[in-house]
Design a protein around this motif. Structure first.
Motif, PDB file in Angstrom:
ATOM      1  N   ASN A 155      40.798  46.615  29.339  1.00 55.39           N
ATOM      2  CA  ASN A 155      42.243  46.630  29.982  1.00 55.39           C
ATOM      3  C   ASN A 155      42.414  46.922  31.395  1.00 55.39           C
ATOM      4  OD1 ASN A 155      41.001  48.434  29.477  1.00 55.39           O
ATOM      5  ND2 ASN A 155      42.113  50.190  28.033  1.00 55.39           N
ATOM      6  N   SER A 156      41.390  46.288  31.768  1.00 55.66           N
ATOM      7  CA  SER A 156      40.879  46.878  33.120  1.00 55.66           C
ATOM      8  C   SER A 156      42.156  46.305  34.479  1.00 55.66           C
ATOM      9  CB  SER A 156      39.681  46.293  33.991  1.00 55.66           C
ATOM     10  OG  SER A 156      38.464  47.151  33.573  1.00 55.66           O
ATOM     11  N   ARG A 157      42.852  46.514  35.190  1.00 54.66           N
ATOM     12  CA  ARG A 157      43.728  45.941  36.223  1.00 54.66           C
ATOM     13  C   ARG A 157      43.439  46.519  37.836  1.00 54.66           C
ATOM     14  NH1 ARG A 157      48.870  43.738  34.540  1.00 54.66           N
ATOM     15  NH2 ARG A 157      48.562  43.582  36.453  1.00 54.66           N
ATOM     16  N   LEU A 158      43.800  46.023  38.753  1.00 58.95           N
ATOM     17  CA  LEU A 158      44.359  46.468  39.012  1.00 58.95           C
ATOM     18  C   LEU A 158      45.910  47.306  39.726  1.00 58.95           C
ATOM     19  CD1 LEU A 158      42.465  43.977  42.387  1.00 58.95           C
ATOM     20  CD2 LEU A 158      41.539  46.317  41.145  1.00 58.95           C
ATOM     21  N   SER A 159      45.931  48.738  40.399  1.00 58.04           N
ATOM     22  CA  SER A 159      47.033  49.180  40.335  1.00 58.04           C
ATOM     23  C   SER A 159      48.163  48.638  40.917  1.00 58.04           C
ATOM     24  CB  SER A 159      46.629  50.584  39.947  1.00 58.04           C
ATOM     25  OG  SER A 159      46.190  51.452  40.999  1.00 58.04           O
ATOM     26  N   CYS A 160      47.359  48.549  41.733  1.00 61.81           N
ATOM     27  CA  CYS A 160      47.814  47.568  42.999  1.00 61.81           C
ATOM     28  C   CYS A 160      49.391  46.300  42.834  1.00 61.81           C
ATOM     29  CB  CYS A 160      47.625  47.124  44.814  1.00 61.81           C
ATOM     30  SG  CYS A 160      46.155  46.409  44.547  1.00 61.81           S
ATOM     31  N   GLN A 161      48.907  45.815  41.250  1.00 59.79           N
ATOM     32  CA  GLN A 161      49.054  44.836  41.343  1.00 59.79           C
ATOM     33  C   GLN A 161      49.927  44.908  40.063  1.00 59.79           C
ATOM     34  OE1 GLN A 161      48.449  41.975  43.345  1.00 59.79           O
ATOM     35  NE2 GLN A 161      47.435  43.066  44.111  1.00 59.79           N
ATOM     36  N   ILE A 162      50.289  46.522  39.669  1.00 55.97           N
ATOM     37  CA  ILE A 162      51.451  46.396  39.394  1.00 55.97           C
ATOM     38  C   ILE A 162      52.627  47.028  39.394  1.00 55.97           C
ATOM     39  CG2 ILE A 162      51.631  47.606  36.625  1.00 55.97           C
ATOM     40  CD1 ILE A 162      48.838  47.889  36.018  1.00 55.97           C
ATOM     41  N   ARG A 163      53.644  46.219  39.198  1.00 55.15           N
ATOM     42  CA  ARG A 163      54.833  46.338  39.838  1.00 55.15           C
ATOM     43  C   ARG A 163      55.773  47.874  38.849  1.00 55.15           C
ATOM     44  NH1 ARG A 163      55.872  46.556  45.087  1.00 55.15           N
ATOM     45  NH2 ARG A 163      55.054  44.398  44.896  1.00 55.15           N
ATOM     46  N   VAL A 164      56.332  49.033  39.052  1.00 54.23           N
ATOM     47  CA  VAL A 164      56.979  49.568  38.176  1.00 54.23           C
ATOM     48  C   VAL A 164      58.099  49.320  37.910  1.00 54.23           C
ATOM     49  CG1 VAL A 164      57.768  51.700  38.206  1.00 54.23           C
ATOM     50  CG2 VAL A 164      54.956  51.205  39.227  1.00 54.23           C
ATOM     51  N   SER A 165      59.241  49.315  37.183  1.00 51.25           N
ATOM     52  CA  SER A 165      60.534  48.784  36.529  1.00 51.25           C
ATOM     53  C   SER A 165      60.758  50.222  34.950  1.00 51.25           C
ATOM     54  CB  SER A 165      60.152  48.057  35.954  1.00 51.25           C
ATOM     55  OG  SER A 165      59.450  47.715  34.751  1.00 51.25           O
ATOM     56  N   ASP A 166      60.930  49.820  35.428  1.00 56.03           N
ATOM     57  CA  ASP A 166      62.215  50.586  33.522  1.00 56.03           C
ATOM     58  C   ASP A 166      60.884  50.726  32.347  1.00 56.03           C
ATOM     59  OD1 ASP A 166      64.129  51.718  35.358  1.00 56.03           O
ATOM     60  OD2 ASP A 166      65.809  51.189  34.781  1.00 56.03           O
ATOM     61  N   ALA A 167      60.827  49.692  32.301  1.00 59.02           N
ATOM     62  CA  ALA A 167      60.376  49.561  31.525  1.00 59.02           C
ATOM     63  C   ALA A 167      58.410  49.827  31.423  1.00 59.02           C
ATOM     64  CB  ALA A 167      59.932  47.389  30.989  1.00 59.02           C
ATOM     65  N   LEU A 168      58.104  49.976  32.080  1.00 54.18           N
ATOM     66  CA  LEU A 168      56.911  50.810  32.284  1.00 54.18           C
ATOM     67  C   LEU A 168      56.765  52.795  32.051  1.00 54.18           C
ATOM     68  CD1 LEU A 168      55.006  49.511  35.207  1.00 54.18           C
ATOM     69  CD2 LEU A 168      54.761  48.839  32.597  1.00 54.18           C
ATOM     70  N   ASP A 169      58.027  52.772  31.642  1.00 54.68           N
ATOM     71  CA  ASP A 169      58.072  53.785  31.482  1.00 54.68           C
ATOM     72  C   ASP A 169      57.342  54.767  30.374  1.00 54.68           C
ATOM     73  OD1 ASP A 169      59.627  56.903  31.972  1.00 54.68           O
ATOM     74  OD2 ASP A 169      61.233  56.229  30.293  1.00 54.68           O
ATOM     75  N   GLY A 170      56.946  55.623  30.818  1.00 53.22           N
ATOM     76  CA  GLY A 170      55.913  56.688  29.321  1.00 53.22           C
ATOM     77  C   GLY A 170      54.648  55.608  29.806  1.00 53.22           C
ATOM     78  N   LEU A 171      54.144  55.003  30.776  1.00 51.83           N
ATOM     79  CA  LEU A 171      53.112  54.271  31.251  1.00 51.83           C
ATOM     80  C   LEU A 171      51.371  55.420  31.015  1.00 51.83           C
ATOM     81  CD1 LEU A 171      51.441  51.467  31.589  1.00 51.83           C
ATOM     82  CD2 LEU A 171      51.174  51.787  33.841  1.00 51.83           C
ATOM     83  N   ILE A 172      50.644  55.002  30.460  1.00 50.00           N
ATOM     84  CA  ILE A 172      49.552  56.260  30.635  1.00 50.00           C
ATOM     85  C   ILE A 172      47.905  55.114  31.236  1.00 50.00           C
ATOM     86  CG2 ILE A 172      47.702  57.213  29.453  1.00 50.00           C
ATOM     87  CD1 ILE A 172      49.503  57.987  27.532  1.00 50.00           C
ATOM     88  N   VAL A 173      47.451  55.926  32.669  1.00 49.84           N
ATOM     89  CA  VAL A 173      46.880  55.230  32.587  1.00 49.84           C
ATOM     90  C   VAL A 173      45.743  56.041  32.915  1.00 49.84           C
ATOM     91  CG1 VAL A 173      48.311  53.425  34.054  1.00 49.84           C
ATOM     92  CG2 VAL A 173      46.848  55.602  35.395  1.00 49.84           C
ATOM     93  N   ARG A 174      44.183  55.062  32.904  1.00 40.89           N
ATOM     94  CA  ARG A 174      42.834  56.815  33.224  1.00 40.89           C
ATOM     95  C   ARG A 174      42.749  55.964  34.142  1.00 40.89           C
ATOM     96  NH1 ARG A 174      42.525  59.461  28.084  1.00 40.89           N
ATOM     97  NH2 ARG A 174      44.398  58.501  26.644  1.00 40.89           N
ATOM     98  N   LEU A 175      41.307  56.630  34.595  1.00 39.15           N
ATOM     99  CA  LEU A 175      40.186  56.560  35.653  1.00 39.15           C
ATOM    100  C   LEU A 175      39.621  56.300  35.107  1.00 39.15           C
ATOM    101  CD1 LEU A 175      41.766  58.545  38.632  1.00 39.15           C
ATOM    102  CD2 LEU A 175      42.265  56.105  38.586  1.00 39.15           C
ATOM    103  N   PRO A 176      38.755  55.155  36.050  1.00 34.80           N
ATOM    104  CA  PRO A 176      37.229  54.619  35.798  1.00 34.80           C
ATOM    105  C   PRO A 176      35.843  55.617  36.123  1.00 34.80           C
ATOM    106  CG  PRO A 176      38.016  53.111  36.399  1.00 34.80           C
ATOM    107  CD  PRO A 176      39.013  53.754  36.869  1.00 34.80           C
ATOM    108  N   GLU A 177      35.344  56.272  35.463  1.00 36.68           N
ATOM    109  CA  GLU A 177      33.673  57.159  35.833  1.00 36.68           C
ATOM    110  C   GLU A 177      33.763  57.094  36.944  1.00 36.68           C
ATOM    111  OE1 GLU A 177      31.019  57.769  33.428  1.00 36.68           O
ATOM    112  OE2 GLU A 177      30.524  59.489  33.428  1.00 36.68           O
ATOM    113  N   ASN A 178      33.773  56.214  37.896  1.00 33.24           N
ATOM    114  CA  ASN A 178      33.139  56.434  38.943  1.00 33.24           C
ATOM    115  C   ASN A 178      34.340  56.830  40.472  1.00 33.24           C
ATOM    116  OD1 ASN A 178      33.917  53.531  38.333  1.00 33.24           O
ATOM    117  ND2 ASN A 178      33.143  52.998  40.482  1.00 33.24           N
ATOM    118  N   GLN A 179      35.541  56.846  39.715  1.00 32.48           N
ATOM    119  CA  GLN A 179      36.369  57.013  40.865  1.00 32.48           C
ATOM    120  C   GLN A 179      36.874  58.327  40.624  1.00 32.48           C
ATOM    121  OE1 GLN A 179      37.866  52.449  40.599  1.00 32.48           O
ATOM    122  NE2 GLN A 179      39.440  53.668  40.807  1.00 32.48           N
ATOM    123  N   HIS A 180      36.512  59.040  42.359  1.00 31.90           N
ATOM    124  CA  HIS A 180      37.043  60.982  41.882  1.00 31.90           C
ATOM    125  C   HIS A 180      37.174  61.431  42.909  1.00 31.90           C
ATOM    126  CE1 HIS A 180      32.687  60.836  41.701  1.00 31.90           C
ATOM    127  NE2 HIS A 180      33.141  60.569  41.186  1.00 31.90           N
TER     128      HIS A 180
END
Ligand code: FES
Length: 101
Positions: free
Chosen positions: A76-101
């Motif tokens: 379920n990995s994605r690059l978040s710059c490639q996901i366009r936000v729309s009303d359909a994504l309302d409620g989306l949950i994204v988790r960050l990988p361990e090495n990114q903080h």
């Protein structure tokens, strides 16, 4: 507008409203969510915007090849710059990988 919850690897949650038309990466940057550096500015050329998401469609071939440069890649990995936000994504949950903080 879509409500998106970004969850840092340590469990800290950032629930924010993101404007339709922005990307999930831009939503993180504009709301000061730590862990998404977006070094290339959204050009699908750095993989520092890696997130884990539920059900937003498949990555493009270009995105998939860039994901090879990310660490801890999961199905379920994605690059978040490639996901366009729309009303359909309302409620989306994204988790960050361990090495990114
Ligand atoms: Fe560089 Fe997403 S911001 S690949």
């Amino acid at each position: 507008m879509a409500k998106i919850t970004y969850i840092e690897n340590g469990g800290r949650e950032h629930a924010v409203e993101v404007k339709t038309g922005l990307t999930v990466m831009e939503g993180a940057i504009r709301n000061n969510v730590p862990g998404i550096d977006a070094d290339c500015g959204g050009a699908c050329a750095c993989a520092t915007c890696h997130v884990y998401v539920e059900a937003t469609g498949k990555p493009s071939a270009m995105e998939e090849s860039m994901l090879d440069f990310a660490e801890e890649v999961e199905p379920n990995s994605r690059l978040s710059c490639q996901i366009r936000v729309s009303d359909a994504l309302d409620g989306l949950i994204v988790r960050l990988p361990e090495n990114q903080h």
